[in-house]
Motif scaffolding. Structure first.
Motif, PDB file in Angstrom:
ATOM      1  N   GLY A  61     -18.380-106.767  12.307  1.00 38.50           N
ATOM      2  CA  GLY A  61     -19.161-107.402  11.319  1.00 38.50           C
ATOM      3  C   GLY A  61     -19.683-108.506  11.889  1.00 38.50           C
ATOM      4  N   ASP A  62     -20.287-109.363  10.975  1.00 42.53           N
ATOM      5  CA  ASP A  62     -21.074-110.543  11.362  1.00 42.53           C
ATOM      6  C   ASP A  62     -20.849-111.778  10.367  1.00 42.53           C
ATOM      7  N   ILE A  63     -21.462-112.915  10.813  1.00 38.44           N
ATOM      8  CA  ILE A  63     -21.271-114.037   9.977  1.00 38.44           C
ATOM      9  C   ILE A  63     -21.647-113.917   8.574  1.00 38.44           C
ATOM     10  N   SER A  64     -22.548-112.775   8.244  1.00 38.62           N
ATOM     11  CA  SER A  64     -22.961-112.852   6.913  1.00 38.62           C
ATOM     12  C   SER A  64     -21.591-112.572   5.865  1.00 38.62           C
ATOM     13  N   GLN A  65     -20.776-112.007   6.271  1.00 38.13           N
ATOM     14  CA  GLN A  65     -19.584-111.687   5.594  1.00 38.13           C
ATOM     15  C   GLN A  65     -18.584-112.876   5.215  1.00 38.13           C
ATOM     16  N   ILE A  66     -19.118-114.269   5.877  1.00 40.82           N
ATOM     17  CA  ILE A  66     -18.365-115.458   5.568  1.00 40.82           C
ATOM     18  C   ILE A  66     -18.293-115.727   4.105  1.00 40.82           C
ATOM     19  N   GLY A  67     -19.420-115.027   3.221  1.00 38.15           N
ATOM     20  CA  GLY A  67     -19.461-115.356   1.978  1.00 38.15           C
ATOM     21  C   GLY A  67     -18.163-114.640   1.210  1.00 38.15           C
ATOM     22  N   ARG A  68     -17.353-114.091   1.833  1.00 36.44           N
ATOM     23  CA  ARG A  68     -15.966-113.534   1.153  1.00 36.44           C
ATOM     24  C   ARG A  68     -14.927-114.664   1.044  1.00 36.44           C
ATOM     25  N   LEU A  69     -15.273-115.794   2.053  1.00 33.39           N
ATOM     26  CA  LEU A  69     -14.450-116.774   1.953  1.00 33.39           C
ATOM     27  C   LEU A  69     -15.028-118.007   0.923  1.00 33.39           C
ATOM     28  N   ASN A  70     -14.270-118.761   0.554  1.00 32.80           N
ATOM     29  CA  ASN A  70     -14.621-119.987  -0.370  1.00 32.80           C
ATOM     30  C   ASN A  70     -14.953-120.779   0.626  1.00 32.80           C
ATOM     31  N   ILE A  71     -16.185-120.994   1.365  1.00 35.99           N
ATOM     32  CA  ILE A  71     -16.561-121.607   2.272  1.00 35.99           C
ATOM     33  C   ILE A  71     -16.646-123.188   2.102  1.00 35.99           C
ATOM     34  N   LYS A  72     -16.730-123.535   1.103  1.00 32.50           N
ATOM     35  CA  LYS A  72     -16.699-125.187   0.582  1.00 32.50           C
ATOM     36  C   LYS A  72     -15.157-125.985   0.939  1.00 32.50           C
ATOM     37  N   LYS A  85     -34.091-118.605  18.420  1.00 34.07           N
ATOM     38  CA  LYS A  85     -35.078-117.155  17.841  1.00 34.07           C
ATOM     39  C   LYS A  85     -34.352-116.184  17.317  1.00 34.07           C
ATOM     40  N   HIS A  86     -32.965-115.703  17.658  1.00 38.68           N
ATOM     41  CA  HIS A  86     -32.337-114.747  17.415  1.00 38.68           C
ATOM     42  C   HIS A  86     -31.343-115.071  16.106  1.00 38.68           C
ATOM     43  N   LEU A  87     -31.418-116.483  15.605  1.00 35.83           N
ATOM     44  CA  LEU A  87     -30.362-116.712  14.558  1.00 35.83           C
ATOM     45  C   LEU A  87     -31.462-116.678  13.306  1.00 35.83           C
ATOM     46  N   THR A  88     -32.669-116.384  13.366  1.00 27.77           N
ATOM     47  CA  THR A  88     -33.646-116.406  11.995  1.00 27.77           C
ATOM     48  C   THR A  88     -33.065-115.377  10.920  1.00 27.77           C
ATOM     49  N   GLY A  89     -32.646-114.564  11.404  1.00 23.16           N
ATOM     50  CA  GLY A  89     -31.928-113.463  10.394  1.00 23.16           C
ATOM     51  C   GLY A  89     -30.619-113.787   9.586  1.00 23.16           C
ATOM     52  N   TYR A  90     -30.113-114.826  10.175  1.00 21.11           N
ATOM     53  CA  TYR A  90     -28.916-115.165   9.423  1.00 21.11           C
ATOM     54  C   TYR A  90     -29.012-116.595   8.647  1.00 21.11           C
ATOM     55  N   ASN A  91     -28.356-116.667   7.553  1.00 23.60           N
ATOM     56  CA  ASN A  91     -28.459-117.852   6.606  1.00 23.60           C
ATOM     57  C   ASN A  91     -27.091-118.527   7.012  1.00 23.60           C
ATOM     58  N   LEU A  92     -27.428-119.548   8.020  1.00 21.65           N
ATOM     59  CA  LEU A  92     -26.415-120.553   8.316  1.00 21.65           C
ATOM     60  C   LEU A  92     -26.542-121.995   7.579  1.00 21.65           C
ATOM     61  N   ASN A  93     -26.860-122.177   6.390  1.00 18.26           N
ATOM     62  CA  ASN A  93     -27.085-123.422   5.841  1.00 18.26           C
ATOM     63  C   ASN A  93     -25.577-123.729   5.584  1.00 18.26           C
ATOM     64  N   PHE A  94     -24.493-123.062   5.652  1.00 16.34           N
ATOM     65  CA  PHE A  94     -23.055-123.712   5.465  1.00 16.34           C
ATOM     66  C   PHE A  94     -22.610-124.209   6.592  1.00 16.34           C
ATOM     67  N   ALA A  95     -23.185-123.891   7.797  1.00 16.45           N
ATOM     68  CA  ALA A  95     -22.804-124.380   8.929  1.00 16.45           C
ATOM     69  C   ALA A  95     -23.089-125.989   9.095  1.00 16.45           C
ATOM     70  N   ARG A  96     -21.780-126.658   9.486  1.00 20.61           N
ATOM     71  CA  ARG A  96     -22.166-128.167  10.054  1.00 20.61           C
ATOM     72  C   ARG A  96     -22.707-128.241  11.368  1.00 20.61           C
TER      73      ARG A  96
END
Length: 122
Positions: A61-72, A85-96
């Motif tokens: 898998g990939d980091i898009s599966q992180i939504g399965r966790l209670n990321i807060k 430039k290769h990160l544009t397809g990923y939503n990384l708003n949760f990353a600090r």
């Protein structure tokens, strides 16, 4: 204050690097390593973690599966060999923070200082 950490990366050398850097930081304690989302979920059922070091892509898998966790509940630091430039397809708003492989101990500690100040505010 000790912060507990888990590493999710399917590359053994990358896991070893992050583990070595964690051991250099007295504020951190490593409580587990995983190479898949399923292994991470099993670890989180047993251990309470403060910081998750997550690779963008991992076994099955990939980091898009992180939504399965209670990321807060976690401070998430993304570790990746991808360029910006290769990160544009990923939503990384949760990353600090994002650490681009290979990263130095100094850069790791810089990232850690950011998240420790965030944890202190909570």
């Amino acid at each position: 204050m000790k912060l507990s950490c888990i590493i999710l990366d399917d590359e053994p050398l990358a896991q070893e690097q992050v583990e070595a850097y964690i051991s250099e930081c007295e504020e951190l304690v490593l409580i587990g390593k995983a190479s898949s989302m399923q292994a991470l979920e099993r670890l989180l059922k047993v251990h309470q973690a403060d910081i998750l070091f997550l690779d963008i892509k991992f076994r099955g898998g990939d980091i898009s599966q992180i939504g399965r966790l209670n990321i807060k509940d976690y401070i998430i630091i993304v570790i990746t060999a991808y360029s910006h430039k290769h990160l544009t397809g990923y939503n990384l708003n949760f990353a600090r923070d994002i650490l681009f492989k290979p990263f130095s101990l100094e850069r790791f500690k810089e990232s850690l200082n950011k998240v420790i100040s965030l944890k202190a505010v909570k």
